[in-house]
Design a protein around this motif. Structure first.
Motif, mmCIF file in Angstrom:
data_model
loop_
_atom_site.group_PDB
_atom_site.id
_atom_site.type_symbol
_atom_site.label_atom_id
_atom_site.label_comp_id
_atom_site.label_asym_id
_atom_site.label_seq_id
_atom_site.Cartn_x
_atom_site.Cartn_y
_atom_site.Cartn_z
ATOM 1 N N VAL A 229 -6.595 2.092 4.579
ATOM 2 C CA VAL A 229 -7.036 3.484 4.727
ATOM 3 C C VAL A 229 -6.183 4.184 5.757
ATOM 4 O O VAL A 229 -5.964 3.682 6.851
ATOM 5 C CB VAL A 229 -8.524 3.533 5.178
ATOM 6 N N ILE B 256 -16.301 6.132 3.394
ATOM 7 C CA ILE B 256 -14.974 6.488 3.909
ATOM 8 C C ILE B 256 -14.725 7.982 3.687
ATOM 9 O O ILE B 256 -14.209 8.682 4.571
ATOM 10 C CB ILE B 256 -13.887 5.638 3.218
ATOM 11 N N ILE C 148 -8.937 9.449 -1.541
ATOM 12 C CA ILE C 148 -10.232 8.792 -1.563
ATOM 13 C C ILE C 148 -11.019 9.187 -2.808
ATOM 14 O O ILE C 148 -11.699 8.344 -3.410
ATOM 15 C CB ILE C 148 -11.037 9.096 -0.268
ATOM 16 N N VAL D 294 -5.885 6.169 0.352
ATOM 17 C CA VAL D 294 -6.397 4.803 0.338
ATOM 18 C C VAL D 294 -5.621 3.967 -0.680
ATOM 19 O O VAL D 294 -5.225 4.466 -1.736
ATOM 20 C CB VAL D 294 -7.905 4.781 -0.022
ATOM 21 N N LEU E 243 -9.034 -2.945 1.406
ATOM 22 C CA LEU E 243 -8.812 -1.499 1.465
ATOM 23 C C LEU E 243 -7.867 -1.182 2.615
ATOM 24 O O LEU E 243 -8.059 -1.648 3.743
ATOM 25 C CB LEU E 243 -10.132 -0.745 1.688
ATOM 26 N N SER F 267 0.815 -1.226 0.000
ATOM 27 C CA SER F 267 0.000 0.000 0.000
ATOM 28 C C SER F 267 0.842 1.266 0.000
ATOM 29 O O SER F 267 0.413 2.318 -0.470
ATOM 30 C CB SER F 267 -0.935 0.012 1.219
ATOM 31 N N THR G 219 -8.113 11.828 2.909
ATOM 32 C CA THR G 219 -7.753 10.448 3.243
ATOM 33 C C THR G 219 -7.067 9.754 2.073
ATOM 34 O O THR G 219 -7.517 9.842 0.935
ATOM 35 C CB THR G 219 -9.022 9.662 3.623
#
Length: 223
Positions: free
Chosen positions: A220, A172, A200, A182, A218, A123, A180
């Motif tokens: 986050v 979200i 996001i 993601v 996901l 990620s 945010t």
């Protein structure tokens, strides 16, 4: 002497992700608990494992647990597998582990495949301190859970199905904010494995631009 219960991870995608030890254990136990005998049958046939399969899933685990515990107390060695990944991680297994712990029966969980670890690693988001939330509640308690997660100053790990992903991304955005970041991973360890990273809003745009398939992870981060 009591037997041993083995929690055996199975591939989340590529069948070659099975470990040598996992195959050995499944060949040696007295029988194997599984979510779906048809799905597990394909895996066992691939590795030439011929052991009895017994269904153990979310709809029968309360009733089945007592019989499994009795078999363990009678000295049988058993294994539990799920359709994909590690038993007990967003899959059946917890109730059986608790029952065995209460009876002080021996349990061994083999290291192996699970979907969220590869997704977290690639990620690019902080992974030294994370919160594994699994699947969000379907309806009741969903917004309460999202509010709680939005207050966590940790990286959040979520599982989601393709038909709910657009709604979840919008939620979200609502609860975590537009800043945010993601990461979305899907089809992990399969031919069409894919990871998308961004804000996001960028992930919402990506998700709405195509029909996503496969279980989705996901990652986050709003810290």
């Amino acid at each position: 002497m009591s037997g041993i219960l083995y929690f055996v991870p199975t591939p989340v995608g590529n069948l070659e992700d099975m470990t040598f030890r996992a195959v050995k254990v499944l060949k040696e136990v007295d029988y194997i608990l599984c979510e779906d005998t048809r799905t597990s049958g394909v895996l066992l046939k691939h590795y030439e494992i011929s052991k009895p399969l017994k269904s153990y899933h979310l709809h029968n685990e309360h009733q089945a647990t007592e019989k499994v515990v009795q078999d363990l107390e009678n000295g049988q060695n058993l294994a539990i597998i799920t359709d994909a990944g590690t038993p007990g991680i967003s899959d059946p297994g917890y109730l059986l582990a608790k029952a065995c712990a209460d009876k002080n029966l021996e349990m061994i969980c083999l290291p192996g495949a699970t979907a969220f670890v590869p997704a977290l690693v690639v990620s690019g988001l902080p992974n030294h301190d994370f919160y594994f939330a699994g699947f969000l509640p379907q309806k009741k308690g969903r917004q309460t859970k999202l509010k709680q997660l939005a207050e966590e100053k940790k990286t959040i790990v979520l599982y989601e199905s393709p038909h709910k992903i657009n709604t979840t991304l919008e939620q979200i955005k609502q609860f975590f904010g537009e800043e945010t970041r993601v990461s979305l991973s899907r089809e992990i360890s399969k031919k069409f494995e894919e990871t998308r990273r961004g804000t996001i809003n960028e992930l919402i745009e990506f998700s709405k631009s195509k029909t996503l398939k496969g279980e989705i992870v996901l990652i986050v981060n709003n810290s």
